[in-house]
Design a protein around this motif. Sequence first.
Motif, PDB file in Angstrom:
ATOM      1  N   GLY B 208       0.960  -1.219   0.101  1.00  0.00           N
ATOM      2  CA  GLY B 208      -0.041  -0.113  -0.225  1.00  0.00           C
ATOM      3  C   GLY B 208       0.737   1.316   0.053  1.00  0.00           C
ATOM      4  N   PHE B 209       1.713   1.201   0.810  1.00  0.00           N
ATOM      5  CA  PHE B 209       2.822   2.408   0.918  1.00  0.00           C
ATOM      6  C   PHE B 209       3.429   2.630  -0.405  1.00  0.00           C
ATOM      7  CE2 PHE B 209       6.660   4.649   1.995  1.00  0.00           C
ATOM      8  CZ  PHE B 209       6.178   5.192   3.000  1.00  0.00           C
ATOM      9  N   ASP B 210       4.113   1.672  -0.941  1.00  0.00           N
ATOM     10  CA  ASP B 210       4.788   1.873  -2.347  1.00  0.00           C
ATOM     11  C   ASP B 210       3.791   2.396  -3.501  1.00  0.00           C
ATOM     12  OD1 ASP B 210       6.669   0.797  -0.968  1.00  0.00           O
ATOM     13  OD2 ASP B 210       7.345  -0.844  -2.430  1.00  0.00           O
ATOM     14  N   SER B 211       2.517   1.688  -3.564  1.00  0.00           N
ATOM     15  CA  SER B 211       1.687   2.093  -4.476  1.00  0.00           C
ATOM     16  C   SER B 211       1.317   3.537  -4.320  1.00  0.00           C
ATOM     17  CB  SER B 211       0.669   1.251  -4.515  1.00  0.00           C
ATOM     18  OG  SER B 211      -0.742   1.925  -4.830  1.00  0.00           O
ATOM     19  N   GLU B 212       0.961   3.837  -3.117  1.00  0.00           N
ATOM     20  CA  GLU B 212       0.512   5.343  -2.914  1.00  0.00           C
ATOM     21  C   GLU B 212       1.544   6.445  -3.342  1.00  0.00           C
ATOM     22  OE1 GLU B 212      -2.188   6.990  -2.332  1.00  0.00           O
ATOM     23  OE2 GLU B 212      -1.554   8.827  -1.516  1.00  0.00           O
ATOM     24  N   LEU B 213       2.790   6.078  -2.949  1.00  0.00           N
ATOM     25  CA  LEU B 213       3.787   7.119  -2.987  1.00  0.00           C
ATOM     26  C   LEU B 213       4.207   7.090  -4.582  1.00  0.00           C
ATOM     27  CD1 LEU B 213       5.292   8.519  -0.656  1.00  0.00           C
ATOM     28  CD2 LEU B 213       7.243   7.271  -1.235  1.00  0.00           C
TER      29      LEU B 213
END
Lengths: 340, 340
Positions: B208-213
């Motif tokens: 989730g973190f990677d995708s959002e960033l």
Amino acid sequence: MLRPTTKDLAKEAGVSRATVDRVLNGREGVKQKTVDRVNEAIKKLGFVRNIQAANLAKSQKYRFVFALPKSGDQFLDAIIHHIDEAGSIFAEDLVWCEVHQIDENDPHNVSAFLGTLDAATTSGVAIMAPESPQVRDAIYRLKERGVAALPFISDQTSMDDHGVGMNNNSAGATAANLIGRFNRSETGSVMVIAESMQSRDSLERRLGFDSELRQHFPSMRVLPSLETYGNYERAHDIIANTVQNNPDLAGLYVMSSEARTPLTIVNELCGTASFIKIAHERTPFTEAELRAGRLDSIIAQDPGHLVRSAVRKLKATVDGRQPKSSQERIRVEVILRTNL
Amino acid sequence: MLRPTTKDLAKEAGVSRATVDRVLNGREGVKQKTVDRVNEAIKKLGFVRNIQAANLAKSQKYRFVFALPKSGDQFLDAIIHHIDEAGSIFAEDLVWCEVHQIDENDPHNVSAFLGTLDAATTSGVAIMAPESPQVRDAIYRLKERGVAALPFISDQTSMDDHGVGMNNNSAGATAANLIGRFNRSETGSVMVIAESMQSRDSLERRLGFDSELRQHFPSMRVLPSLETYGNYERAHDIIANTVQNNPDLAGLYVMSSEARTPLTIVNELCGTASFIKIAHERTPFTEAELRAGRLDSIIAQDPGHLVRSAVRKLKATVDGRQPKSSQERIRVEVILRTNL
DNA sequence: TGCTAACTGAGGCACGTGCATCATTTCAAG
DNA sequence: CTTGAAATGATGCACGTGCCTCAGTTAGCA
């Protein structure tokens, strides 16, 4: 002993079940010495009354009324929906919930409605209405008649003591905090829109907002609160005016629970101009705005939690218990696009 | 009719209470035609079984066991505290809660413990342990023996279906969102620290973190996850290394529920250097850090809500009901200094 | 001492459901 | 029509508590 009964209590205290009953239900005609003996036994055995059996015996039912405003904004719709849902969740606890909508701006009206309720048909009322002497009186008389009364979401004094609703001071501060941190330029002015500054909610939110911004983002500037009075034309005029006079606009905080009108107007007036926008309460409209990126965050209180908390508090009052406060605290929720 | 009883049902269906009982409790030896008649009456009268009376008759008690890890971080402490509290909240529903701590890293251990539980003494178990074939088997056998089982917070498959815990993908995305928006420079690299990337939780948060960033803050750069394995020295080494090699550090995301070790180390290493820091779970430590301004936000799930939700779900399973899902959704909470 | 009022005990019914037993009815096969 | 199994009815106790009545006991007072 797993769940001692009144029988066990009687044996332990060396009295009869009738006397235990007299003590438990506070009937008079029992010597103090005997009362003490029973209370000791209660303590020793860790006796807890089986409310379910008691309710069965008494054929106790709980009928709770939610006295809500008439005005039909989306937040209120959500509240009403959750009241219906709570009705089915708590059905197994013999709880019924009913909604009654009144013109909350006429205190006489509210007080008249509360006057019609009596303990025979109604166990408790959750009241969402502005504070006024009449309403305060009506609540007082309700309690005298044995009907539990609970300030709901809005506007009664000593909210923290016993009412249901979030901490508005903290909500305002959180809005300011987000605007301050999201604003990359670190300067600029902030527009604050309310339906009216008469209500305690708005005042507290504004206080929290100002204090946070002053303390932590001193290079930003808050403009005077704009009051829409729920009127579209008026809202349009004052917002247009403010936008024109403040080219350095960096943030917008919509304090009222109905964000549709002000946000729509702002969207019209400043199409592409980007500044930080914060509004209250999760509704279909605010959700859509958040998803579309036209809103930066929603400060919300969970309507389902509000309703269930009210029901639990009313029920606890009727049962003569203290509700577990930790469960009943309403959080100031920060909702972003990513945690909708 | 306000709450029809089985008697009313019998009259309406034109059968005896015995037959109603047979139908309600699924006993055999009733003609299909009769079953239908009773079911129609149920529908027509809106009959709902009075669970309280039923529990009284059956002397039904609920004993729920929480199988938790041994490792004593502050989040776990909070969970345990809330389990105790839930015990007293649900006492009136004849619910008892017990905590049993096991070495969660040895699947054999977990499975052995689950094997000792049987329906006679235990109504249900909430299990917080990493997924493994052994544990999955043990859960399957538990259910066969009539013990309700519920994945709790961590790591079992198909969490969304029936387990209790927040959406970790959304939690990670929210962390990225906050770091991106709080970071005024809009560029820089982000350090991500986990206890281990073996666990499903960490993986989902990282995704989730990677995708959002990547999607919303493409000019920022995520570094590979650092795994501490709960070891201070190791943590110190790899963090120091990363800090040294990345002078453009703009953000830190601590994914594990125990944030003390990594945050303490980071505080030591980069005293005044300021970058955005986000951690998980509200504990005395993270609260203090937030207040002190050494932490920018906490992504949290309400431990009290987690526990109560688990109890309600287990109870619903035992009663053969569907829990109201809207009440059971665990929110990804964003906690700032202003809404602590 | 006796008398009265205050206190306590014993017992039973009710609430809605589960569960058991035994009697009666229904219905299809022979 | 008889037979017997299947289906249904009738009845009663249990759960823990509230609430009622009536009888019995104790304590205070003259």
